[in-house]
Scaffold this motif. Sequence first.
Motif, short mmCIF file in Angstrom:
data_model
loop_
_atom_site.label_atom_id
_atom_site.label_comp_id
_atom_site.label_asym_id
_atom_site.label_seq_id
_atom_site.Cartn_x
_atom_site.Cartn_y
_atom_site.Cartn_z
N MET A 156 0.83 -1.22 0.00
CA MET A 156 0.00 0.00 0.00
C MET A 156 0.86 1.27 0.00
SD MET A 156 -2.58 1.24 3.00
CE MET A 156 -3.10 2.96 3.10
N ARG A 157 0.51 2.14 -0.87
CA ARG A 157 1.20 3.42 -1.00
C ARG A 157 0.61 4.44 -0.05
NH1 ARG A 157 4.58 4.57 -5.62
NH2 ARG A 157 6.52 4.36 -4.49
N LEU A 158 1.44 5.28 0.50
CA LEU A 158 0.93 6.31 1.40
C LEU A 158 1.09 7.69 0.76
CD1 LEU A 158 2.43 5.15 4.80
CD2 LEU A 158 0.26 4.54 3.77
N ASP A 159 0.16 8.58 1.06
CA ASP A 159 0.36 9.96 0.62
C ASP A 159 0.51 10.86 1.84
OD1 ASP A 159 -2.11 10.33 1.66
OD2 ASP A 159 -3.14 10.56 -0.26
N LEU A 186 -8.15 6.10 8.06
CA LEU A 186 -7.68 5.53 9.31
C LEU A 186 -7.95 4.03 9.36
CD1 LEU A 186 -6.50 5.69 12.11
CD2 LEU A 186 -8.68 6.57 12.95
N LYS A 187 -9.13 3.66 8.86
CA LYS A 187 -9.48 2.24 8.85
C LYS A 187 -8.52 1.45 7.96
CE LYS A 187 -13.35 0.59 7.26
NZ LYS A 187 -14.79 0.50 6.90
N LYS A 188 -8.21 2.05 6.84
CA LYS A 188 -7.31 1.39 5.90
C LYS A 188 -5.92 1.22 6.50
CE LYS A 188 -6.20 3.43 2.10
NZ LYS A 188 -6.34 4.22 0.85
N LEU A 189 -5.46 2.28 7.14
CA LEU A 189 -4.12 2.22 7.77
C LEU A 189 -4.08 1.17 8.87
CD1 LEU A 189 -3.31 6.05 8.01
CD2 LEU A 189 -2.09 4.36 6.62
N THR A 190 -5.14 1.13 9.64
CA THR A 190 -5.21 0.16 10.74
C THR A 190 -5.22 -1.26 10.20
OG1 THR A 190 -6.50 1.76 12.02
CG2 THR A 190 -6.52 -0.52 12.79
N LYS A 191 -6.09 -1.46 9.19
CA LYS A 191 -6.22 -2.79 8.61
C LYS A 191 -4.92 -3.24 7.94
CE LYS A 191 -9.45 -4.97 5.51
NZ LYS A 191 -10.61 -4.70 4.61
#
Lengths: 156, 156
Positions: free
Chosen positions: B1-4, B40-45
């Motif tokens: 997963m890429r972060l911005d 936030l949900k995506k980051l947590t998951k």
Amino acid sequence: MRLDQKDIQILKLLQNNARLSNKELAVELDIAPSTCHERLKKLTKSNFFKAFNASLNLEKLGFNIEVLIRVRLKKHEREVVNSFIQKLHTLKGIVRFYHLAGETNFMLHVAVENPNTLRSFILDELSDFKYIDNIESSIIYHNKCLHNLSYTNVIE
Amino acid sequence: MRLDQKDIQILKLLQNNARLSNKELAVELDIAPSTCHERLKKLTKSNFFKAFNASLNLEKLGFNIEVLIRVRLKKHEREVVNSFIQKLHTLKGIVRFYHLAGETNFMLHVAVENPNTLRSFILDELSDFKYIDNIESSIIYHNKCLHNLSYTNVIE
DNA sequence: CGTGAAATGCGGAGTTA
DNA sequence: TAACTCCGCATTTCACG
């Protein structure tokens, strides 16, 4: 302020998961949400919490190496210490630092991308401080927060 | 997963205050709460968070002394290491431990009530482990979490 | 326990490749 | 069109006095 078992339980639960909601805490403590809410507010107001920190998955963020770096300064004097601490705040990669009594003046927990970044951190960034006397690094295989305290002395 | 940049901002904000609500995060990022919630949900998951820890005001809880304890084991072997780590989990007062490469095998961050508790911790609790070779302690004047990382390598 | 606020999930709009 | 990221809205849930 005196604490009882329920208060201690709140402290412990939040140590392990600082994002627990009031509702969730209340269920764990087996008390009404409103009661729990009051307790949490009281604890917060009384300054029992120093901070709430998310600790990140450093590997996933590209920080593949963590090291503990022992630093001895040439002079362990107030002014030198202050400016060193100030410097630490400007450096990238410092996860945590300890200011110590004894031979080692500072212990730095540092996260870096790879061996090259580490070398550059030590030789370019850290050694740049002119009162550095000695630096030694150890790779961290593993580190963990335990929060395993005994609260017998604060319980009523 | 890429972060911005927005993702990084969420990580940073929660590092400094893990109890920030979704709403508060959204205001900081200047995006809609629903959007923020999704991120936030995506980051947590995706497991970007290792833990959310409340760090307590140890002094207020009666732990007036914090020390860093260097431990060298007689044998740095898997089995010995495992059982030592297991032992660390049973000891009261350990805030955090590091398992290291090099001369020092373990570094323990410990909180105790007073010099007597410290002595007892080292001589009775810790030395009880039969593969202890050497123990040295340094008083912690000050320690701080910095979270000062550079995320250039994960940003798209 | 009640009120207001926040979390949460969804449909749809805008953007890009 | 497919894959995004965003937002607004509606509902449920919670914070908080």
